[in-house]
Design a protein around this motif. Structure first.
Motif, PDB file in Angstrom:
ATOM      1  N   UNK A 119      43.975  27.962  38.183  1.00  0.00           N
ATOM      2  CA  UNK A 119      44.630  27.828  38.590  1.00  0.00           C
ATOM      3  C   UNK A 119      45.161  28.409  40.121  1.00  0.00           C
ATOM      4  N   UNK A 120      45.749  29.268  39.317  1.00  0.00           N
ATOM      5  CA  UNK A 120      47.429  30.386  39.615  1.00  0.00           C
ATOM      6  C   UNK A 120      46.409  31.350  41.471  1.00  0.00           C
ATOM      7  N   UNK A 121      45.418  31.094  40.976  1.00  0.00           N
ATOM      8  CA  UNK A 121      44.622  31.984  42.084  1.00  0.00           C
ATOM      9  C   UNK A 121      44.873  33.303  42.717  1.00  0.00           C
ATOM     10  N   UNK A 122      45.383  34.385  41.248  1.00  0.00           N
ATOM     11  CA  UNK A 122      45.085  35.491  40.956  1.00  0.00           C
ATOM     12  C   UNK A 122      44.495  35.517  38.952  1.00  0.00           C
ATOM     13  N   UNK A 123      43.547  37.249  40.258  1.00  0.00           N
ATOM     14  CA  UNK A 123      42.791  37.666  39.458  1.00  0.00           C
ATOM     15  C   UNK A 123      42.789  39.496  38.621  1.00  0.00           C
ATOM     16  N   UNK A 124      41.973  39.506  37.793  1.00  0.00           N
ATOM     17  CA  UNK A 124      41.814  40.274  37.211  1.00  0.00           C
ATOM     18  C   UNK A 124      43.348  41.280  36.404  1.00  0.00           C
ATOM     19  N   UNK A 125      43.481  42.152  36.170  1.00  0.00           N
ATOM     20  CA  UNK A 125      44.290  42.284  34.998  1.00  0.00           C
ATOM     21  C   UNK A 125      46.007  42.300  34.701  1.00  0.00           C
ATOM     22  N   UNK A 126      46.027  42.414  36.437  1.00  0.00           N
ATOM     23  CA  UNK A 126      47.350  42.919  37.102  1.00  0.00           C
ATOM     24  C   UNK A 126      47.620  41.758  38.365  1.00  0.00           C
ATOM     25  N   UNK A 127      46.640  40.264  37.936  1.00  0.00           N
ATOM     26  CA  UNK A 127      46.645  39.571  39.234  1.00  0.00           C
ATOM     27  C   UNK A 127      46.768  39.630  40.683  1.00  0.00           C
ATOM     28  N   UNK A 128      46.268  41.450  40.870  1.00  0.00           N
ATOM     29  CA  UNK A 128      46.442  41.829  42.160  1.00  0.00           C
ATOM     30  C   UNK A 128      45.468  41.427  43.459  1.00  0.00           C
ATOM     31  N   UNK A 129      44.600  40.122  43.180  1.00  0.00           N
ATOM     32  CA  UNK A 129      43.593  39.547  43.980  1.00  0.00           C
ATOM     33  C   UNK A 129      44.309  37.762  44.085  1.00  0.00           C
ATOM     34  N   UNK A 130      43.675  37.478  44.865  1.00  0.00           N
ATOM     35  CA  UNK A 130      44.338  35.653  45.718  1.00  0.00           C
ATOM     36  C   UNK A 130      43.885  35.102  45.530  1.00  0.00           C
ATOM     37  N   UNK A 131      42.462  35.101  45.292  1.00  0.00           N
ATOM     38  CA  UNK A 131      40.979  34.256  45.199  1.00  0.00           C
ATOM     39  C   UNK A 131      40.271  34.958  45.041  1.00  0.00           C
ATOM     40  N   UNK A 132      39.231  34.232  44.490  1.00  0.00           N
ATOM     41  CA  UNK A 132      37.982  34.029  43.930  1.00  0.00           C
ATOM     42  C   UNK A 132      37.265  35.662  44.796  1.00  0.00           C
ATOM     43  N   UNK A 133      36.958  34.629  46.630  1.00  0.00           N
ATOM     44  CA  UNK A 133      36.524  35.483  47.435  1.00  0.00           C
ATOM     45  C   UNK A 133      37.598  36.499  47.913  1.00  0.00           C
ATOM     46  N   UNK A 134      38.386  36.716  47.150  1.00  0.00           N
ATOM     47  CA  UNK A 134      39.379  38.562  47.904  1.00  0.00           C
ATOM     48  C   UNK A 134      39.108  39.369  46.356  1.00  0.00           C
ATOM     49  N   UNK A 135      39.181  39.094  45.406  1.00  0.00           N
ATOM     50  CA  UNK A 135      38.224  39.689  44.200  1.00  0.00           C
ATOM     51  C   UNK A 135      36.998  40.459  44.710  1.00  0.00           C
ATOM     52  N   UNK A 136      35.822  39.422  44.652  1.00  0.00           N
ATOM     53  CA  UNK A 136      34.672  40.126  45.601  1.00  0.00           C
ATOM     54  C   UNK A 136      34.620  41.418  46.291  1.00  0.00           C
ATOM     55  N   UNK A 137      35.844  40.891  46.676  1.00  0.00           N
ATOM     56  CA  UNK A 137      36.342  42.118  48.019  1.00  0.00           C
ATOM     57  C   UNK A 137      36.613  43.394  47.860  1.00  0.00           C
ATOM     58  N   UNK A 138      36.991  43.652  46.376  1.00  0.00           N
ATOM     59  CA  UNK A 138      37.650  45.041  46.310  1.00  0.00           C
ATOM     60  C   UNK A 138      36.926  45.642  45.461  1.00  0.00           C
ATOM     61  N   UNK A 139      35.997  45.451  45.328  1.00  0.00           N
ATOM     62  CA  UNK A 139      35.006  46.712  43.947  1.00  0.00           C
ATOM     63  C   UNK A 139      34.280  47.574  45.260  1.00  0.00           C
ATOM     64  N   UNK A 140      34.165  47.036  45.399  1.00  0.00           N
ATOM     65  CA  UNK A 140      32.760  47.956  47.266  1.00  0.00           C
ATOM     66  C   UNK A 140      33.857  48.386  47.927  1.00  0.00           C
ATOM     67  N   UNK A 141      35.059  48.720  48.208  1.00  0.00           N
ATOM     68  CA  UNK A 141      35.719  49.874  48.622  1.00  0.00           C
ATOM     69  C   UNK A 141      36.399  50.938  47.591  1.00  0.00           C
ATOM     70  N   UNK A 142      36.655  50.973  46.508  1.00  0.00           N
ATOM     71  CA  UNK A 142      37.324  50.758  45.554  1.00  0.00           C
ATOM     72  C   UNK A 142      36.820  52.587  44.678  1.00  0.00           C
ATOM     73  N   UNK A 143      37.605  53.873  45.260  1.00  0.00           N
ATOM     74  CA  UNK A 143      36.290  55.057  44.773  1.00  0.00           C
ATOM     75  C   UNK A 143      36.107  54.734  43.562  1.00  0.00           C
TER      76      UNK A 143
END
Length: 355
Positions: A119-143
């Protein structure tokens, strides 16, 4: 003559408008609302499903295909499922996952299930994403992970033999962009619902727990013994997490600031998201950095391994004593209870596996 011409123009406009409307209306997908487990209906609120990304059969199917397809990585060697494997409750059995270039991160992959109830819509261990859609966005460009660009991924998907048609079925457009990719993956991830463990069946009156498991649950709920429920829920919270961030006494000084690195607030240093206790039989190693290889290690940490620091959570009430000091019997019983939260049907569900 002018009237005839005017009527002719009007007719053309009407015909064109009708054709345009018909084209728009030909796009139809099939709604596929989440199936809410009975215990979830009784004890927690409705799942979070964005208005602009409703669950559909076509969107879920596309998201599943993308989740298991290494096309999302720079060199077509790594898929989401490589770090989030179904047999491990969608986490990685290795302490740290390696990316396409062979580099390792510094955190253990979080398991993926019951994400629609975060319900707080914060994902990852440190809460650095604000939605499940945003969470799926991050790994593609992560070096360290997939090490690609969205421009590159979009181009590969457009040139693929299957994806243009699948995107059109799911979203009514042949345009493929990062927004639609992550929407599809999020739709699939929201279907990853785990709610059929032995303890779930016990709460539904279908089976009995062993005396050891029952005592383990009592240890879990007892503030004078395990005192686990504040962060990890109870029989009234089938998520088995509060989805909040805590410093649980792992370190006196921090090499990883966790939430503090995201918020910039020193009071958040060393705080990490409480993971769900579901499916612990499949998700070792444990903690944000995978430092504990067994449940015994985890229990021993809370029993006699707590370390004090400036941001220690107030819920770690016995940190000055090193922990809650469980007996060996209570440790064994607590482990038995924790294992009763594992859902074998979830990890073997064919709907969640690569086809």
């Amino acid at each position: 003559m002018r009237l005839r011409k005017l009527l002719h123009i009007t007719f053309i406009i009407i015909v064109c408008f009708s054709c345009e409307s018909e084209t728009v209306n030909t796009y139809k997908n099939t709604p596929s609302p989440l199936e809410i487990p009975k215990l979830f209906q009784e004890n927690i609120l409705a799942p979070i499903v964005p208005i602009d990304n409703p669950q559909t059969e076509e969107g879920i199917a596309l998201g599943k295909k993308l989740f298991f397809d290494p096309i999302l990585s720079s060199n077509n060697t790594q898929a989401c499922a490589d770090c989030h494997a179904p047999e491990n409750a969608f986490t990685d059995s290795d302490r740290f996952s390696d990316g396409v270039e062979g580099f390792f991160g510094n955190r253990n992959s979080m398991p993926l299930f019951n994400l629609a109830w975060n319900y707080d819509e914060k994902f990852f261990w440190d809460g650095n994403t604000f939605s499940l859609e945003h969470q799926a966005f991050i790994p593609v460009t992560d070096p360290i992970e997939m090490n690609s660009t969205w421009q590159n991924i979009e181009q590969k998907l457009k040139q693929h033999t299957d994806y243009p048609e699948l995107f059109e079925k799911a979203f009514g457009t042949k345009t493929i962009d990062s927004s639609l990719v992550t929407k599809a993956i999020a739709q699939f991830e929201r279907t990853l619902i785990s709610a059929n463990s032995k303890f779930d069946k016990h709460l539904l009156g279908e089976i009995e727990l062993t005396p050891q498991e029952l005592n383990g649950f009592n240890v879990f709920m007892d503030e004078a013994r395990g005192d686990c429920f504040h962060c990890h829920g109870s029989d009234k919270n089938p998520l088995w997490t509060d989805n909040l961030f805590h410093n649980n006494g792992l370190d006196e000084t921090f090499t990883d600031l966790g939430l503090g690195a995201v918020t910039g607030d020193p009071a958040d240093n060393g705080k990490f998201k409480s993971p769900s206790l579901r499916n612990l039989a499949f998700t070792a190693p444990y903690m944000h950095d995978g430092r504990f290889t067994s449940l015994e290690d985890v229990i021993n940490h809370y029993s006699e391994g707590l370390k004090n620091s400036s941001t220690i959570d107030p819920l770690m009430k016995k940190v000055s004593q090193g922990g809650v000091g469980l007996s060996e019997n209570d440790k064994a019983d607590l482990k038995a209870f924790l294992l009763s939260l594992s859902d074998n049907e979830f990890i073997s569900n064919p709907e969640f596996k690569k086809e």
